[in-house]
Design an enzyme around this catalytic site. Structure first.
Site, mmCIF file in Angstrom:
data_model
loop_
_atom_site.group_PDB
_atom_site.id
_atom_site.type_symbol
_atom_site.label_atom_id
_atom_site.label_comp_id
_atom_site.label_asym_id
_atom_site.label_seq_id
_atom_site.Cartn_x
_atom_site.Cartn_y
_atom_site.Cartn_z
ATOM 1 N N ASP A 24 0.831 -1.215 0.000
ATOM 2 C CA ASP A 24 0.000 0.000 0.000
ATOM 3 C C ASP A 24 0.863 1.262 0.000
ATOM 4 O OD1 ASP A 24 -2.405 1.343 -0.049
ATOM 5 O OD2 ASP A 24 -2.619 1.368 2.132
ATOM 6 N N ASN A 72 -10.791 -2.338 -5.671
ATOM 7 C CA ASN A 72 -10.026 -1.392 -6.492
ATOM 8 C C ASN A 72 -10.667 -1.151 -7.861
ATOM 9 O OD1 ASN A 72 -6.785 -2.534 -5.219
ATOM 10 N ND2 ASN A 72 -8.025 -0.807 -4.551
HETATM 11 C C1 IPE Z 1 -5.425 -2.689 -0.449
HETATM 12 O O1 IPE Z 1 -5.082 -1.356 -0.491
HETATM 13 C C2 IPE Z 1 -5.353 -3.277 -1.827
HETATM 14 C C3 IPE Z 1 -4.009 -3.419 -2.379
HETATM 15 C C4 IPE Z 1 -2.897 -3.114 -1.789
HETATM 16 C C5 IPE Z 1 -3.953 -3.961 -3.702
HETATM 17 P P1 IPE Z 1 -6.181 -0.225 -0.651
HETATM 18 O O2 IPE Z 1 -5.455 1.054 -0.745
HETATM 19 O O3 IPE Z 1 -7.109 -0.538 -1.769
HETATM 20 O O4 IPE Z 1 -7.000 -0.348 0.709
HETATM 21 P P2 IPE Z 1 -7.806 0.758 1.499
HETATM 22 O O5 IPE Z 1 -8.740 1.387 0.503
HETATM 23 O O6 IPE Z 1 -6.821 1.734 2.047
HETATM 24 O O7 IPE Z 1 -8.498 0.002 2.590
HETATM 25 C C1 IPE Z 2 -1.490 0.357 -3.381
HETATM 26 O O1 IPE Z 2 -1.285 1.714 -3.408
HETATM 27 C C2 IPE Z 2 -1.626 -0.232 -4.760
HETATM 28 C C3 IPE Z 2 -2.995 -0.571 -5.138
HETATM 29 C C4 IPE Z 2 -4.025 -0.579 -4.346
HETATM 30 C C5 IPE Z 2 -3.212 -0.975 -6.523
HETATM 31 P P1 IPE Z 2 -2.482 2.740 -3.410
HETATM 32 O O2 IPE Z 2 -2.829 3.074 -4.819
HETATM 33 O O3 IPE Z 2 -3.604 2.235 -2.596
HETATM 34 O O4 IPE Z 2 -1.812 3.998 -2.715
HETATM 35 P P2 IPE Z 2 -2.480 4.958 -1.628
HETATM 36 O O5 IPE Z 2 -2.981 4.099 -0.517
HETATM 37 O O6 IPE Z 2 -3.577 5.680 -2.321
HETATM 38 O O7 IPE Z 2 -1.369 5.849 -1.203
HETATM 39 MG MG MG Z 3 -4.060 2.392 -0.634
#
Ligand code: IPE
Ligand code: IPE
Ligand code: MG
Length: 246
Positions: A24, A72
């Site tokens: 993340d 996502n």
């Molecule tokens: C979890 O991260 C999904 C992945 C790392 C692929 P998210 O960024 O989607 O989760 P939330 O929205 O912070 O819970």
């Molecule tokens: C994790 O990084 C990757 C995916 C969920 C695909 P994020 O895109 O969730 O990054 P933040 O949490 O918005 O910083």
């Molecule tokens: Mg995230």
């Protein structure tokens, strides 16, 4: 910007049998530098490569990486398209790394919403690495923990409906066999980067007794030293599985 913990001697490291990582913070990494979010996803690939190689080298048997969740899909279409293109590129470009490290790639998740081009590259990489005897690498794409449990329940229900399964025989082991990739051992350690204290629908069944480790750096800054620090923290935990500590 990213603090780099001291390098641990791999020989002395406690190595979990199975590890899961919620990668993340790609968006935050990019935004804090004035870049578009996608730049963070691009930079995250380096961290994936380093983590896969290091886990394989250390003898981890199963590694599951959360790359794209069911939820996502609710992101802006442009980010989804870019992420899918990036995933495709990753699946092709990392083949040499996977083969060199004798890693067996597995898809963890639903196939339905993935485009034909991603599926093709995914299937090719899975087939190419199928005979590798080393670490099992689960790539969670279009993955949701609740969806996985629902899918498993549906498969069992079909078996019962067709007269192939006595409902009284459904126990935890039987249920687990119906999850997406039962060949990956349940994670002993769940790592999340970027500081969030939640599991975001990841491996809900499998993490019931995983040790949790939250790392503050965002995923693109995650290096093997951070992995070592997580393993070191894991080694210091007392795992009781509901029993009384020895
Ligand atoms: C979890 O991260 C999904 C992945 C790392 C692929 P998210 O960024 O989607 O989760 P939330 O929205 O912070 O819970
Ligand atoms: C994790 O990084 C990757 C995916 C969920 C695909 P994020 O895109 O969730 O990054 P933040 O949490 O918005 O910083
Ligand atoms: Mg995230």
């Amino acid at each position: 910007m990213s603090e780099r913990p001291r390098v641990e001697s791999p020989a002395a490291l406690p190595v979990p049998r199975s590890v899961a990582i919620i990668m993340d913070g790609n968006g935050r990494w990019a935004r804090s530098r004035g870049f578009e979010r996608i730049r963070g996803h691009e930079r995250g690939i380096q961290a994936v490569r380093e983590t896969v190689e290091e886990c394989a080298r250390l003898g981890v048997q199963g590694l599951t990486l959360y790359a794209f969740s069911e939820e996502n899909w609710s992101r802006p279409q442009r980010e989804i398209d870019l992420l899918m293109r990036l995933l495709e590129r990753f699946l092709v470009e990392e083949r040499a790394t996977l083969m060199d490290n004798r890693v067996k790639l597995l898809h963890v998740g639903r196939r339905e919403r993935l485009g034909p081009s991603v599926l093709q590259k995914l299937d090719e990489s899975v087939a190419m690495t199928a005979g590798n005897p080393g670490m099992r690498l689960g790539l969670a794409i279009s993955y949701g923990g609740r969806a996985e449990i629902v899918d498993a329940a549906r498969r069992l229900a079909r078996e019962v409906r067709d007269g192939r399964l006595d409902p009284e025989l459904i126990d935890e082991a039987r249920f687990r066999e119906q999850l997406y990739r039962p060949e990956i051992p349940d994670p002993d350690l769940l790592i999340r980067t970027a500081g969030e204290m939640r599991v975001s629908n990841f491996l809900l069944w499998q993490i019931s007794y995983a040790e949790l480790h939250v790392e503050t750096v965002c995923w693109p800054d995650f290096r093997k030293e951070h992995l070592h620090a997580a393993f070191r923290a894991f080694g210091g935990r007392v795992r009781k599985f509901g029993a009384v500590a020895p």
